[in-house]
Enzyme design. Sequence first.
Site, PDB file in Angstrom:
ATOM      1  N   TYR A 166      17.733 -23.242 -36.811  1.00 25.75           N
ATOM      2  CA  TYR A 166      18.282 -21.874 -36.810  1.00 25.75           C
ATOM      3  C   TYR A 166      18.885 -21.546 -38.178  1.00 25.75           C
ATOM      4  O   TYR A 166      18.647 -20.466 -38.733  1.00 25.75           O
ATOM      5  CB  TYR A 166      19.332 -21.769 -35.703  1.00 25.75           C
ATOM      6  CG  TYR A 166      19.887 -20.378 -35.484  1.00 25.75           C
ATOM      7  CD1 TYR A 166      19.096 -19.382 -34.920  1.00 25.75           C
ATOM      8  CD2 TYR A 166      21.200 -20.068 -35.818  1.00 25.75           C
ATOM      9  CE1 TYR A 166      19.608 -18.110 -34.706  1.00 25.75           C
ATOM     10  CE2 TYR A 166      21.719 -18.800 -35.602  1.00 25.75           C
ATOM     11  CZ  TYR A 166      20.920 -17.824 -35.049  1.00 25.75           C
ATOM     12  OH  TYR A 166      21.418 -16.562 -34.831  1.00 25.75           O
ATOM     13  N   LYS A 170      17.889 -18.536 -40.758  1.00 27.42           N
ATOM     14  CA  LYS A 170      18.811 -17.446 -41.098  1.00 27.42           C
ATOM     15  C   LYS A 170      19.198 -17.455 -42.578  1.00 27.42           C
ATOM     16  O   LYS A 170      19.474 -16.404 -43.155  1.00 27.42           O
ATOM     17  CB  LYS A 170      20.050 -17.508 -40.186  1.00 27.42           C
ATOM     18  CG  LYS A 170      19.737 -17.218 -38.704  1.00 27.42           C
ATOM     19  CD  LYS A 170      19.103 -15.836 -38.497  1.00 27.42           C
ATOM     20  CE  LYS A 170      18.976 -15.448 -37.036  1.00 27.42           C
ATOM     21  NZ  LYS A 170      18.428 -14.110 -36.811  1.00 27.42           N
TER      22      LYS A 170
END
Length: 273
Positions: A166, A170
Amino acid sequence: MYNLNGKVALVTGAAGAAGIGRAIALRLAQEGADLVVNDLLEDDGIRSGLPDVVAEIEGLGQCALAAYADVSQADEVERMVAQALERFGRIDILVNNAGAPAGRDRVPVVDLEEDAFDLVQRVNVKGTYLCCRAVARHMLDRGGGGTIINISSMAGKFGVPRYAAYCASKFAVRGFTQALARELGAAGITVYAICPGLIASERIDDMAAALAPDGVDPADHREVMIADSIKNSALGRMVGQDDVADIAAFLASDQADFMTGASLTVDGGFRSE
Ligand code: NAD
């Protein structure tokens, strides 16, 4: 507060009843924009679905179109943008909010399966790229002007154990945002990222289920995550969907233009970056 009258916004991943996408779509509608709201076709029994969001936007007096598409598939993105242009003739604001569900990716890197890693990059990074490419082409074709807002995360600013896939996605969104802002600035197209802290959307249930230690009920772990988040906030509360929507409305307005390329943290002072 911000005049978005006559503008058309496309918000991806907007079907969650407590989701950030829905909150942003409604906030932009309150400012006078018409909306194209996107999500996957599947009804997972948790998300209320796009028809509810469309009805809410229409209840605010704005027009809305539901456009089902997987943002990680180029042909589906092209079709979604064509649908939007057929209905409204223009897209002025793109919000890349769709995010892969939190689940099998929330493990230590040594246990991270390749397909779980790939899914996160495919939706969060490739989806952002495909939607930016399709909408930026339209914005350039019509002579420039427009705003793109990419939803990154606080985990796009610092590494978190068990969030490696993740975090990678991001951080990538922030780099992509900076590069695109420099490419499109001359055409009057602004590009931003927003980096929210933990929010109690449907996603937090997925996160709690994935992150709960052995023998701990996910519902109890959810409460621990919420309590930690409140404790770490300078303002003594969790980030709300509307906190993010307020910043999105500001960025979508002309007042924000000179901040193009910026990644704005919305975390209640958790890290204050
Ligand atoms: P959410 O699960 O409600 O929203 C994500 C939406 O994206 C869902 O409706 C889902 O169906 C949709 N989606 C997933 N894959 C898709 C695809 N391939 N094509 C189209 N739509 C797809 O969760 P949320 O918390 O509202 O998350 C919205 C965004 O905010 C995500 O990008 C997430 O990473 C980011 N974010 C969330 C938090 C948080 O704590 N909730 C914090 C920081 C950033």
